[in-house]
Design a protein around this motif. Structure first.
Motif, PDB file in Angstrom:
ATOM      1  N   SER A 179       0.855  -1.188   0.000  1.00 18.83           N
ATOM      2  CA  SER A 179       0.000   0.000   0.000  1.00 18.83           C
ATOM      3  C   SER A 179       0.893   1.241   0.000  1.00 18.83           C
ATOM      4  O   SER A 179       2.092   1.164   0.289  1.00 18.83           O
ATOM      5  N   ASN A 180       0.301   2.385  -0.280  1.00 22.04           N
ATOM      6  CA  ASN A 180       1.071   3.632  -0.267  1.00 22.04           C
ATOM      7  C   ASN A 180       1.636   3.920   1.124  1.00 22.04           C
ATOM      8  O   ASN A 180       2.744   4.440   1.251  1.00 22.04           O
ATOM      9  N   ASP A 181       0.867   3.589   2.165  1.00 21.35           N
ATOM     10  CA  ASP A 181       1.363   3.765   3.541  1.00 21.35           C
ATOM     11  C   ASP A 181       2.610   2.913   3.771  1.00 21.35           C
ATOM     12  O   ASP A 181       3.592   3.370   4.355  1.00 21.35           O
ATOM     13  N   GLU A 182       2.554   1.657   3.329  1.00 16.92           N
ATOM     14  CA  GLU A 182       3.685   0.755   3.516  1.00 16.92           C
ATOM     15  C   GLU A 182       4.897   1.218   2.707  1.00 16.92           C
ATOM     16  O   GLU A 182       6.026   1.159   3.185  1.00 16.92           O
ATOM     17  N   ILE A 183       4.656   1.684   1.492  1.00 15.40           N
ATOM     18  CA  ILE A 183       5.751   2.184   0.654  1.00 15.40           C
ATOM     19  C   ILE A 183       6.424   3.375   1.337  1.00 15.40           C
ATOM     20  O   ILE A 183       7.650   3.467   1.378  1.00 15.40           O
ATOM     21  N   ALA A 184       5.616   4.264   1.880  1.00 16.00           N
ATOM     22  CA  ALA A 184       6.173   5.428   2.579  1.00 16.00           C
ATOM     23  C   ALA A 184       7.076   4.977   3.723  1.00 16.00           C
ATOM     24  O   ALA A 184       8.189   5.491   3.891  1.00 16.00           O
ATOM     25  N   GLU A 185       6.615   3.996   4.478  1.00 10.88           N
ATOM     26  CA  GLU A 185       7.405   3.533   5.613  1.00 10.88           C
ATOM     27  C   GLU A 185       8.668   2.802   5.154  1.00 10.88           C
ATOM     28  O   GLU A 185       9.748   3.016   5.693  1.00 10.88           O
ATOM     29  N   ILE A 186       8.547   1.943   4.145  1.00 10.32           N
ATOM     30  CA  ILE A 186       9.709   1.214   3.646  1.00 10.32           C
ATOM     31  C   ILE A 186      10.773   2.182   3.136  1.00 10.32           C
ATOM     32  O   ILE A 186      11.962   2.026   3.406  1.00 10.32           O
ATOM     33  N   MET A 187      10.330   3.193   2.384  1.00  8.07           N
ATOM     34  CA  MET A 187      11.277   4.129   1.764  1.00  8.07           C
ATOM     35  C   MET A 187      11.674   5.284   2.680  1.00  8.07           C
ATOM     36  O   MET A 187      12.491   6.128   2.301  1.00  8.07           O
ATOM     37  N   LEU A 197       9.689   7.766   3.775  1.00 10.12           N
ATOM     38  CA  LEU A 197       9.052   8.992   3.287  1.00 10.12           C
ATOM     39  C   LEU A 197       7.766   9.243   4.050  1.00 10.12           C
ATOM     40  O   LEU A 197       7.231   8.359   4.703  1.00 10.12           O
ATOM     41  N   ASN A 198       7.216  10.457   3.896  1.00  7.31           N
ATOM     42  CA  ASN A 198       5.882  10.659   4.418  1.00  7.31           C
ATOM     43  C   ASN A 198       4.894  10.164   3.359  1.00  7.31           C
ATOM     44  O   ASN A 198       5.251   9.932   2.202  1.00  7.31           O
ATOM     45  N   TYR A 199       3.644  10.007   3.754  1.00  5.59           N
ATOM     46  CA  TYR A 199       2.631   9.426   2.878  1.00  5.59           C
ATOM     47  C   TYR A 199       2.470  10.220   1.583  1.00  5.59           C
ATOM     48  O   TYR A 199       2.422   9.649   0.489  1.00  5.59           O
ATOM     49  N   GLN A 200       2.416  11.545   1.693  1.00  6.50           N
ATOM     50  CA  GLN A 200       2.217  12.380   0.513  1.00  6.50           C
ATOM     51  C   GLN A 200       3.374  12.241  -0.476  1.00  6.50           C
ATOM     52  O   GLN A 200       3.160  12.214  -1.694  1.00  6.50           O
ATOM     53  N   SER A 201       4.590  12.145   0.028  1.00  3.58           N
ATOM     54  CA  SER A 201       5.753  11.996  -0.852  1.00  3.58           C
ATOM     55  C   SER A 201       5.715  10.666  -1.595  1.00  3.58           C
ATOM     56  O   SER A 201       6.045  10.607  -2.785  1.00  3.58           O
ATOM     57  N   ALA A 202       5.316   9.613  -0.910  1.00  6.48           N
ATOM     58  CA  ALA A 202       5.212   8.305  -1.563  1.00  6.48           C
ATOM     59  C   ALA A 202       4.152   8.350  -2.657  1.00  6.48           C
ATOM     60  O   ALA A 202       4.379   7.872  -3.774  1.00  6.48           O
ATOM     61  N   CYS A 203       3.000   8.939  -2.344  1.00  2.00           N
ATOM     62  CA  CYS A 203       1.926   9.053  -3.345  1.00  2.00           C
ATOM     63  C   CYS A 203       2.389   9.881  -4.539  1.00  2.00           C
ATOM     64  O   CYS A 203       2.099   9.537  -5.689  1.00  2.00           O
ATOM     65  N   LYS A 204       3.109  10.950  -4.267  1.00  3.86           N
ATOM     66  CA  LYS A 204       3.579  11.830  -5.343  1.00  3.86           C
ATOM     67  C   LYS A 204       4.563  11.097  -6.249  1.00  3.86           C
ATOM     68  O   LYS A 204       4.512  11.236  -7.475  1.00  3.86           O
ATOM     69  N   LEU A 205       5.472  10.308  -5.660  1.00  3.75           N
ATOM     70  CA  LEU A 205       6.422   9.535  -6.459  1.00  3.75           C
ATOM     71  C   LEU A 205       5.698   8.572  -7.397  1.00  3.75           C
ATOM     72  O   LEU A 205       6.010   8.482  -8.587  1.00  3.75           O
ATOM     73  N   ILE A 206       4.723   7.864  -6.859  1.00  7.45           N
ATOM     74  CA  ILE A 206       3.979   6.883  -7.659  1.00  7.45           C
ATOM     75  C   ILE A 206       3.176   7.602  -8.740  1.00  7.45           C
ATOM     76  O   ILE A 206       3.229   7.238  -9.917  1.00  7.45           O
ATOM     77  N   TYR A 207       2.447   8.629  -8.342  1.00  4.05           N
ATOM     78  CA  TYR A 207       1.590   9.356  -9.285  1.00  4.05           C
ATOM     79  C   TYR A 207       2.420   9.989 -10.401  1.00  4.05           C
ATOM     80  O   TYR A 207       2.095   9.860 -11.588  1.00  4.05           O
ATOM     81  N   SER A 208       3.495  10.662 -10.030  1.00  7.57           N
ATOM     82  CA  SER A 208       4.295  11.344 -11.058  1.00  7.57           C
ATOM     83  C   SER A 208       4.963  10.332 -11.984  1.00  7.57           C
ATOM     84  O   SER A 208       5.066  10.565 -13.194  1.00  7.57           O
ATOM     85  N   GLY A 209       5.390   9.210 -11.446  1.00  8.38           N
ATOM     86  CA  GLY A 209       5.986   8.169 -12.285  1.00  8.38           C
ATOM     87  C   GLY A 209       4.984   7.588 -13.259  1.00  8.38           C
ATOM     88  O   GLY A 209       5.273   7.424 -14.452  1.00  8.38           O
ATOM     89  N   LEU A 210       3.796   7.270 -12.776  1.00  8.87           N
ATOM     90  CA  LEU A 210       2.756   6.717 -13.647  1.00  8.87           C
ATOM     91  C   LEU A 210       2.303   7.733 -14.687  1.00  8.87           C
ATOM     92  O   LEU A 210       2.069   7.385 -15.846  1.00  8.87           O
ATOM     93  N   LYS A 211       2.202   8.995 -14.273  1.00 11.51           N
ATOM     94  CA  LYS A 211       1.792  10.044 -15.206  1.00 11.51           C
ATOM     95  C   LYS A 211       2.829  10.182 -16.319  1.00 11.51           C
ATOM     96  O   LYS A 211       2.478  10.274 -17.504  1.00 11.51           O
TER      97      LYS A 211
END
Length: 193
Positions: A152-160, A162-176
């Motif tokens: 999940s995005n929460d888990e990705i944030a913790e693994i990496m 990062l904060n939750y918003q940064s993890a979401c931004k990385l995924i979103y910007s990469g997919l975009k």
């Protein structure tokens, strides 16, 4: 003890059995997770021997400290986070990972099944592979964790770390970026035909 069945046994029960010293439970955890850990480790650190050693050390430390560990309902998440922390300590002080071969898994043609139907053309596959390599290393890692390891995005944030918003931004910007570049390429290919 009977072997654990992924469908019938809750991860918490496997984890608790392992913590109480059950070698079969530990073996099941190892067999279920070792290949995914090696694959992930090789994506964030190009030194395969260092990754293999780190995974081996992780399981040795896990067994030796089992009685002190807290309960978890996601063994995979716990192990991925632990491996990333271990590899981060071995890397450069800025914790960046040199990924000269940039995510072989992400550039594997099977990734295209996520983005396109099974009948995708060879040109799109090649373009997607090249476009993935243009993503930042952090974007590649985040997308890998999300779509190939189902975190999940929460888990990705913790693994990496990062904060939750940064993890979401990385995924979103990469997919975009992937979507825009592959869409543009498809449009150009249609114009040229």
């Amino acid at each position: 003890m009977e072997p654990f069945n992924d469908q019938a046994t809750d991860e918490l029960l496997i984890w608790r059995a392992f913590k109480s010293g059950d070698e079969a439970a530990f073996g099941e955890i190892y067999r279920a997770q070792v290949q995914a850990l090696l694959n992930y480790g090789n994506k964030i650190n190009p030194d395969r021997q260092q990754v293999q050693d780190s995974v081996q050390d992780l399981f040795i430390e896990l067994w030796n400290s089992r009685e002190r560990l807290k309960d978890t309902t996601s063994i995979k998440f716990y192990l991925f986070r632990s491996l990333r922390n271990k590899l981060s300590k071995l890397s450069k002080p800025d914790h960046s990972f040199p990924l000269d071969n940039a995510y072989e898994t992400l550039s594997d043609p099977s990734v295209t099944f996520y983005f396109f139907d099974h009948e995708i053309e060879a040109e799109r596959i090649e373009r997607l592979q090249k476009t993935i390599l243009k993503l930042s290393r952090r974007q590649q890692e985040a997308i890998n964790l999300r779509y190939f390891h189902d975190f999940s995005n929460d888990e990705i944030a913790e693994i990496m770390g990062l904060n939750y918003q940064s993890a979401c931004k990385l995924i979103y910007s990469g997919l975009k970026f992937l979507k825009e570049n592959v869409k543009l390429f498809t449009f150009i290919m249609l114009l040229l035909r």
